[in-house]
Design a protein around this motif. Structure first.
Motif, PDB file in Angstrom:
ATOM      1  N   ASN A   1       0.828  -1.211   0.000  1.00  0.00           N
ATOM      2  CA  ASN A   1       0.000   0.000   0.000  1.00  0.00           C
ATOM      3  C   ASN A   1       0.858   1.255   0.000  1.00  0.00           C
ATOM      4  O   ASN A   1       0.599   2.221  -0.739  1.00  0.00           O
ATOM      5  CB  ASN A   1      -0.923   0.001   1.221  1.00  0.00           C
ATOM      6  N   LEU A   2       1.907   1.265   0.820  1.00  0.00           N
ATOM      7  CA  LEU A   2       2.757   2.447   0.906  1.00  0.00           C
ATOM      8  C   LEU A   2       3.526   2.668  -0.388  1.00  0.00           C
ATOM      9  O   LEU A   2       3.694   3.810  -0.834  1.00  0.00           O
ATOM     10  CB  LEU A   2       3.724   2.307   2.082  1.00  0.00           C
ATOM     11  N   LEU A   3       3.990   1.587  -1.003  1.00  0.00           N
ATOM     12  CA  LEU A   3       4.730   1.723  -2.253  1.00  0.00           C
ATOM     13  C   LEU A   3       3.831   2.230  -3.377  1.00  0.00           C
ATOM     14  O   LEU A   3       4.205   3.122  -4.141  1.00  0.00           O
ATOM     15  CB  LEU A   3       5.348   0.381  -2.630  1.00  0.00           C
ATOM     16  N   VAL A   4       2.628   1.689  -3.480  1.00  0.00           N
ATOM     17  CA  VAL A   4       1.695   2.134  -4.522  1.00  0.00           C
ATOM     18  C   VAL A   4       1.272   3.570  -4.279  1.00  0.00           C
ATOM     19  O   VAL A   4       1.148   4.368  -5.212  1.00  0.00           O
ATOM     20  CB  VAL A   4       0.477   1.191  -4.573  1.00  0.00           C
ATOM     21  N   ASN A   5       1.024   3.935  -3.009  1.00  0.00           N
ATOM     22  CA  ASN A   5       0.672   5.321  -2.700  1.00  0.00           C
ATOM     23  C   ASN A   5       1.785   6.271  -3.120  1.00  0.00           C
ATOM     24  O   ASN A   5       1.541   7.365  -3.640  1.00  0.00           O
ATOM     25  CB  ASN A   5       0.399   5.477  -1.203  1.00  0.00           C
ATOM     26  N   ALA A   6       3.050   5.866  -2.865  1.00  0.00           N
ATOM     27  CA  ALA A   6       4.177   6.713  -3.269  1.00  0.00           C
ATOM     28  C   ALA A   6       4.219   6.877  -4.779  1.00  0.00           C
ATOM     29  O   ALA A   6       4.475   7.972  -5.300  1.00  0.00           O
ATOM     30  CB  ALA A   6       5.481   6.113  -2.755  1.00  0.00           C
ATOM     31  N   ALA A   7       3.960   5.798  -5.506  1.00  0.00           N
ATOM     32  CA  ALA A   7       3.942   5.884  -6.970  1.00  0.00           C
ATOM     33  C   ALA A   7       2.809   6.795  -7.445  1.00  0.00           C
ATOM     34  O   ALA A   7       2.993   7.597  -8.369  1.00  0.00           O
ATOM     35  CB  ALA A   7       3.796   4.487  -7.575  1.00  0.00           C
ATOM     36  N   ASP A   8       1.629   6.696  -6.804  1.00  0.00           N
ATOM     37  CA  ASP A   8       0.503   7.560  -7.177  1.00  0.00           C
ATOM     38  C   ASP A   8       0.834   9.031  -6.955  1.00  0.00           C
ATOM     39  O   ASP A   8       0.405   9.908  -7.715  1.00  0.00           O
ATOM     40  CB  ASP A   8      -0.737   7.187  -6.358  1.00  0.00           C
ATOM     41  N   ALA A   9       1.612   9.313  -5.906  1.00  0.00           N
ATOM     42  CA  ALA A   9       1.957  10.705  -5.605  1.00  0.00           C
ATOM     43  C   ALA A   9       2.905  11.294  -6.640  1.00  0.00           C
ATOM     44  O   ALA A   9       3.080  12.512  -6.694  1.00  0.00           O
ATOM     45  CB  ALA A   9       2.593  10.784  -4.215  1.00  0.00           C
ATOM     46  N   LEU A  10       3.521  10.431  -7.464  1.00  0.00           N
ATOM     47  CA  LEU A  10       4.502  10.910  -8.447  1.00  0.00           C
ATOM     48  C   LEU A  10       3.958  10.959  -9.868  1.00  0.00           C
ATOM     49  O   LEU A  10       4.643  11.413 -10.777  1.00  0.00           O
ATOM     50  CB  LEU A  10       5.740  10.003  -8.414  1.00  0.00           C
ATOM     51  N   LYS A  11       2.729  10.472 -10.064  1.00  0.00           N
ATOM     52  CA  LYS A  11       2.210  10.360 -11.424  1.00  0.00           C
ATOM     53  C   LYS A  11       1.987  11.702 -12.093  1.00  0.00           C
ATOM     54  O   LYS A  11       2.030  11.817 -13.312  1.00  0.00           O
ATOM     55  CB  LYS A  11       0.912   9.555 -11.413  1.00  0.00           C
ATOM     56  N   ASP A  12       1.721  12.745 -11.301  1.00  0.00           N
ATOM     57  CA  ASP A  12       1.445  14.056 -11.876  1.00  0.00           C
ATOM     58  C   ASP A  12       2.695  14.912 -12.017  1.00  0.00           C
ATOM     59  O   ASP A  12       2.614  16.059 -12.461  1.00  0.00           O
ATOM     60  CB  ASP A  12       0.408  14.795 -11.020  1.00  0.00           C
ATOM     61  N   LYS A  13       3.872  14.400 -11.642  1.00  0.00           N
ATOM     62  CA  LYS A  13       5.100  15.172 -11.782  1.00  0.00           C
ATOM     63  C   LYS A  13       5.549  15.181 -13.245  1.00  0.00           C
ATOM     64  O   LYS A  13       5.401  14.214 -13.960  1.00  0.00           O
ATOM     65  CB  LYS A  13       6.223  14.575 -10.916  1.00  0.00           C
ATOM     66  N   ALA A  14       6.125  16.311 -13.653  1.00  0.00           N
ATOM     67  CA  ALA A  14       6.590  16.414 -15.035  1.00  0.00           C
ATOM     68  C   ALA A  14       7.802  15.521 -15.274  1.00  0.00           C
ATOM     69  O   ALA A  14       7.922  14.889 -16.321  1.00  0.00           O
ATOM     70  CB  ALA A  14       6.924  17.875 -15.357  1.00  0.00           C
ATOM     71  N   GLU A  15       8.716  15.478 -14.292  1.00  0.00           N
ATOM     72  CA  GLU A  15       9.896  14.642 -14.443  1.00  0.00           C
ATOM     73  C   GLU A  15       9.731  13.355 -13.644  1.00  0.00           C
ATOM     74  O   GLU A  15       8.859  13.231 -12.808  1.00  0.00           O
ATOM     75  CB  GLU A  15      11.160  15.372 -13.980  1.00  0.00           C
ATOM     76  N   ARG A  16      10.610  12.408 -13.927  1.00  0.00           N
ATOM     77  CA  ARG A  16      10.582  11.120 -13.244  1.00  0.00           C
ATOM     78  C   ARG A  16      10.933  11.313 -11.767  1.00  0.00           C
ATOM     79  O   ARG A  16      11.865  12.039 -11.434  1.00  0.00           O
ATOM     80  CB  ARG A  16      11.567  10.163 -13.911  1.00  0.00           C
ATOM     81  N   GLY A  17      10.190  10.648 -10.898  1.00  0.00           N
ATOM     82  CA  GLY A  17      10.396  10.800  -9.469  1.00  0.00           C
ATOM     83  C   GLY A  17      11.315   9.746  -8.879  1.00  0.00           C
ATOM     84  O   GLY A  17      11.886   8.909  -9.585  1.00  0.00           O
ATOM     85  N   GLU A  18      11.440   9.807  -7.561  1.00  0.00           N
ATOM     86  CA  GLU A  18      12.275   8.834  -6.846  1.00  0.00           C
ATOM     87  C   GLU A  18      11.552   8.383  -5.591  1.00  0.00           C
ATOM     88  O   GLU A  18      10.967   9.189  -4.864  1.00  0.00           O
ATOM     89  CB  GLU A  18      13.618   9.448  -6.462  1.00  0.00           C
ATOM     90  N   ILE A  19      11.589   7.074  -5.339  1.00  0.00           N
ATOM     91  CA  ILE A  19      11.057   6.493  -4.108  1.00  0.00           C
ATOM     92  C   ILE A  19      12.231   5.836  -3.389  1.00  0.00           C
ATOM     93  O   ILE A  19      12.942   5.017  -3.974  1.00  0.00           O
ATOM     94  CB  ILE A  19       9.967   5.455  -4.406  1.00  0.00           C
ATOM     95  N   ARG A  20      12.438   6.219  -2.142  1.00  0.00           N
ATOM     96  CA  ARG A  20      13.562   5.672  -1.364  1.00  0.00           C
ATOM     97  C   ARG A  20      12.995   4.838  -0.212  1.00  0.00           C
ATOM     98  O   ARG A  20      12.217   5.337   0.606  1.00  0.00           O
ATOM     99  CB  ARG A  20      14.448   6.795  -0.832  1.00  0.00           C
ATOM    100  N   ILE A  21      13.398   3.563  -0.168  1.00  0.00           N
ATOM    101  CA  ILE A  21      12.973   2.644   0.889  1.00  0.00           C
ATOM    102  C   ILE A  21      14.195   2.309   1.733  1.00  0.00           C
ATOM    103  O   ILE A  21      15.202   1.822   1.214  1.00  0.00           O
ATOM    104  CB  ILE A  21      12.366   1.357   0.292  1.00  0.00           C
ATOM    105  N   THR A  22      14.113   2.580   3.031  1.00  0.00           N
ATOM    106  CA  THR A  22      15.246   2.344   3.917  1.00  0.00           C
ATOM    107  C   THR A  22      14.822   1.462   5.083  1.00  0.00           C
ATOM    108  O   THR A  22      13.642   1.382   5.439  1.00  0.00           O
ATOM    109  CB  THR A  22      15.809   3.669   4.469  1.00  0.00           C
ATOM    110  N   SER A  23      15.820   0.798   5.659  1.00  0.00           N
ATOM    111  CA  SER A  23      15.583   0.008   6.870  1.00  0.00           C
ATOM    112  C   SER A  23      16.802   0.124   7.770  1.00  0.00           C
ATOM    113  O   SER A  23      17.933   0.243   7.286  1.00  0.00           O
ATOM    114  CB  SER A  23      15.307  -1.460   6.517  1.00  0.00           C
TER     115      SER A  23
END
Length: 646
Positions: free
Chosen positions: A541-563
Motif C-alpha cells: 500500500n505504501l509503495l503504490v501510494n508513493a507511486a501515485d503521488a509521483l504520477k502528476d510530476k513532469a519529471e521522473r520521481g524517486e522512491i527511497r525505501i530504507t531500513s
C-alpha cells in the motif's frame, strides 16, 4: 587445340598452381619442401616446421596410419604473418616419384569458429527452451500460443488439463476442438488481439473442471499479441484460476456486504470468528479489531436495571450451550464509541466439530422503536460509522491484488520469453538463406537484451510463490466464510523484512516503473517476529501510494525505501519526492475511507489498515510531509514482536 588432359599453350603448372585458392606443396621423400605455390615454407625446409608443435604428434600419427595412400587431416599451420591457423590438409602420393607427395592446404579457421559459434547458439537455445518450459510448468496459470489459423501451437500442463483431448493430441489442432468449453468465450478477444495487435485482458470465463463433483471453474483470461520485430506471429493465451475469488466475491456480496441485518459468529468460548458489513457499521468496530475477543464482554451493554450481567447468565450463551433451535431475544449492544442501542437477536447454534458449539447471531437495530428519542443522534453517527472499514474487503481484495499484479508480471514475462524463443527459431531457420552468422547473432543478442532472461529467472519463482500464497489465502477465507467460522491466522513467526521489501517491490513493479526510480537503502536487520502477510500488505500500500503521488510530476520521481535498527526496534521508511500532503489533513489520512484520490481511484482503506497492522504488532506508523517536496512514512516494529492475545 591442345589434346584433352593437357594444358593450353602458355599455361604451365606453375601458372595453374598460382591461381588456386589453396596452398600447394610438393614434398620430397624425406618430407622437405621442393615447391610451394604461396604462403610460408621454402624449398629444402621440412614441411613439419609449418605445423604447430602441439599438433605435430597427431600429424605424424596420421601419416603412419595412412601409409602410402592418400589421406586428410586438420591441424594448425603457420601463416605468412607467423600466426597459426587451423587448416584442412590433403596428402596425395606422386605415382611417378615414389616417396614424393603433393599436399594441399585450405584455411578453415573461420569455418571452425562458425561451427563453435553455432554449437554455442544451439546450447543457448536449448537452455532457453528448458527455462521457458520450466516456467510454464511452475506457473499457477494456463499458458498457450495460437497461430493465425486458430491452431494451438504451444500449451502448458494447466491449460492442457482443460482440453477435451489428451495433451499429446492437442498441438496443431484448432483451438475450438481442443478447448470447446473455453474457446467460444474468448474467441472474439483472440480476433481483436490479432486485428488490433493489443492485449485484451480481464475476461472471466467458466469451464468444466476435471472432477465433476467440483463443479465448473472460473478463469481470468487474457489474449496477448505476439510479435517478432514487425511480424505478427500469433496470440498468447493466459488463464488464471479465480474460482475462489469469484465465489468469495459472490458470497461477500450476498451475505457479508448486502445483508441489511448485522451478523456475526462466535466459537464455543464466545469469541468472535467473523462479522459482516452491517454489523460492523452498527457496532462501529471493524471485524479485524474484534476477532478472537469475547463478544459478550465487548458489545453487550449493562442491562437497563444497571446490574452487570455475567456471561454465564447471558441469554445468547444459554441458547448456544443448551443446543436449542434458533430463537429470537431482545438485547442491548454497546457501540465502540460507548453509545448503546437495542437489538432483536436471532441465535442459532453452530457446530464446530468438537467442544461447546458456537453460534450464528443475526441482529436488527431496534433503536427507532425502543429509543425513539435517540433517533437524531443515531442519524448523526451513521456517517462516521459508514467510514469504518468492515475489514472483510481487505482480507479478500489484498490477496487478489497480489495475484493480479503477479499474473500481469507473469504474462509480461511469458511474452518476453516467447518473443525471444521465436527470434531464436527465426535465426536458426534455413529460410534465411545466406544471411551472415554475425547478423543472426546480432538479432539473437538484441532479443536476449530485450527479454532480460536473468531478471526473469530470478523474479518469476518469487511471483509464482506469491500468487500461490494469495490464492491459498482467498481459498482459506472462502472455506471459513462458508462454514460461518473463522480460523485464527497462523502464529507470528520470524521473517526477513528486507527480503519482504524486495519481494513487494517485485510485485509492484508495473505500478512503479513508469513513474519513479526506486532506491533500496536496506541496513542490517535481524529477523522480526511478525505476521509477514499483513506487513506485506502494508508495504505494498505504501509503495503504490508513493507511486501515485509521483504520477502528476513532469519529471521522473524517486522512491527511497530504507531500513535500520534502533535498539530493540526495526525502523522502515518509504519516502517519495512527490506533491506532498497538506498539513491540515495529515492526521485524517489514517481514518477509514478517507482518500484524496479521484472517485473510483481509491477506497481510503490502505493507510487505516497500515495503522491497524502496526498497532497489532505493538508498533507505530508516522508521516512527515511537506507540500511540493514529498512525503515520508516511518514504520516502527518491535523486533521481538508483541505476544499473541490469549
Amino acid at each position: 587445340m591442345a589434346p584433352a588432359g593437357s594444358l593450353p599453350p602458355g599455361i604451365d603448372a606453375t601458372v595453374l598452381a598460382a591461381a588456386l585458392p589453396h596452398t600447394v606443396w610438393v614434398l620430397a621423400g624425406a618430407g622437405e619442401i621442393e615447391y610451394a605455390n604461396r604462403g610460408p615454407g621454402s624449398p629444402g625446409e621440412p614441411w613439419s616446421f609449418l605445423v604447430h608443435p602441439e599438433d605435430l604428434a597427431a600429424v605424424e600419427s596420421a601419416a603412419r596410419v595412412a601409409g602410402a595412400g592418400p589421406y586428410e587431416l586438420e591441424c594448425r599451420l603457420k601463416r605468412v604473418d607467423g600466426s597459426f591457423g587451423r587448416h584442412g590438409v590433403r596428402f596425395t602420393p606422386v605415382d611417378a616419384r615414389p616417396g614424393w607427395w603433393i599436399a594441399t592446404g585450405t584455411d578453415v579457421e573461420e569455418r571452425a569458429a562458425l561451427r563453435d559459434e553455432l554449437a554455442g547458439a544451439r546450447r543457448r537455445v536449448t537452455e532457453t527452451l528448458s527455462l521457458l518450459e520450466t516456467l510454464e510448468a511452475a506457473a499457477p496459470a494456463g499458458f498457450g500460443f495460437v497461430d493465425s489459423d486458430s491452431r494451438l501451437i504451444r500449451v502448458n500442463e494447466t491449460l492442457a488439463a482443460m482440453g477435451s483431448v489428451a495433451r499429446g493430441e492437442q498441438l496443431g489442432r484448432p483451438v475450438d476442438e481442443v478447448l470447446p468449453g473455453v474457446w467460444p468465450q474468448i474467441a472474439a478477444n483472440y480476433h481483436r488481439a490479432w486485428q488490433t495487435e493489443t492485449a485484451i485482458v480481464g475476461t472471466v470465463v467458466t469451464a468444466p473442471s476435471q472432477g465433476e463433483a467440483e463443479g465448473p471453474r472460473s478463469w481470468l483470461a487474457g489474449c496477448y499479441p505476439v510479435r517478432v520485430e514487425d511480424r505478427m506471429m500469433g496470440v498468447g493465451l493466459v488463464l488464471v484460476d479465480v474460482t475462489e475469488r469469484e465465489q468469495a466475491q459472490a458470497f461477500r456480496s450476498v451475505i457479508m456486504d448486502d445483508m441489511a441485518e448485522g451478523l456475526y459468529t462466535v466459537d464455543g468460548d464466545g469469541k468472535l470468528t467473523s462479522m459482516n458489513r452491517a454489523a460492523s457499521e452498527m457496532l462501529g468496530w471493524a471485524e479485524k479489531d474484534l476477532l478472537g475477543l469475547s463478544v459478550h464482554d465487548t458489545v453487550h451493554a449493562v442491562p437497563w436495571n444497571g446490574t452487570p450481567q455475567p456471561e454465564s447468565e447471558c441469554p445468547l450463551r444459554r441458547i448456544r450451550t443448551a443446543g436449542q433451535s434458533a430463537q429470537t431475544v431482545d438485547e442491548t449492544f454497546v457501540r465502540r464509541d460507548g453509545t448503546t442501542f437495542g437489538v432483536a437477536c436471532s441465535v442459532a447454534p453452530l457446530e464446530t466439530g468438537g467442544g461447546l458449539p458456537g453460534a450464528v447471531v443475526t441482529f436488527r437495530d431496534m433503536t427507532e422503536v425502543r429509543r425513539a428519542e435517540l433517533e437524531a443522534r443515531h442519524d448523526q453517527k451513521l456517517e462516521s460509522l459508514g467510514r469504518l472499514s468492515a475489514g472483510l474487503a481487505h482480507e479478500i481484495n489484498t490477496p487478489i491484488q497480489f495475484v493480479g499484479d503477479n499474473t500481469r508480471f507473469l504474462a509480461d514475462a511469458y511474452q518476453d520469453m516467447l518473443d525471444l524463443l521465436l527470434v531464436y527459431r527465426e535465426c536458426m531457420t534455413p529460410a534465411l538463406g545466406e544471411l551472415q552468422w554475425s547478423e543472426r547473432t546480432e538479432r539473437a543478442q538484441r532479443a536476449e537484451a530485450k527479454a532480460d532472461v536473468e531478471y526473469l529467472a530470478t523474479e518469476i519463482p518469487a511471483a509464482v510463490s506469491q500468487s500461490l500464497e494469495g490464492v491459498e489465502r482467498v481459498a482459506s477465507l472462502v472455506r471459513a466464510m462458508k462454514s460461518f467460522s473463522y480460523k485464527d491466522s497462523t502464529e507470528q513467526s520470524y521473517a526477513d523484512l528486507n527480503e519482504a521489501l524486495r519481494t513487494t517491490l517485485t510485485v509492484a513493479r508495473n505500478e512503479v516503473k513508469y513513474v519513479a526510480d526506486v532506491v533500496l537503502d536496506l541496513g542490517e536487520l535481524p529477523d522480526v517476529l511478525c505476521h509477514l502477510g499483513d506487513l506485506n500488505q502494508v508495504f505494498l500500500n505504501l509503495l503504490v501510494n508513493a507511486a501515485d503521488a509521483l504520477k502528476d510530476k513532469a519529471e521522473r520521481g524517486e522512491i527511497r525505501i530504507t531500513s535500520r535498527v534502533e535498539g530493540p526496534t526495526a525502523v522502515i521508511s518509504f519516502a517519495d519526492n512527490g506533491t506532498g500532503i497538506p498539513a491540515d489533513i495529515q492526521q485524517s489520512i489514517f481514518e477509514p475511507f478517507f482518500t484524496t484520490k479521484e472517485v473510483g481511484k481509491g477506497t481510503g482503506q490502505g493507510l487505516a489498515l497500515a495503522r491497524a497492522v502496526l498497532e497489532k504488532h505493538g508498533g507505530s506508523i508516522e508521516v512527515r510531509s511537506v507540500v511540493g517536496e514529498g512525503t515520508e512514512f516511518t514504520l516502527r516494529l518491535p523486533v521481538a514482536g508483541r505476544p499473541e492475545t490469549a
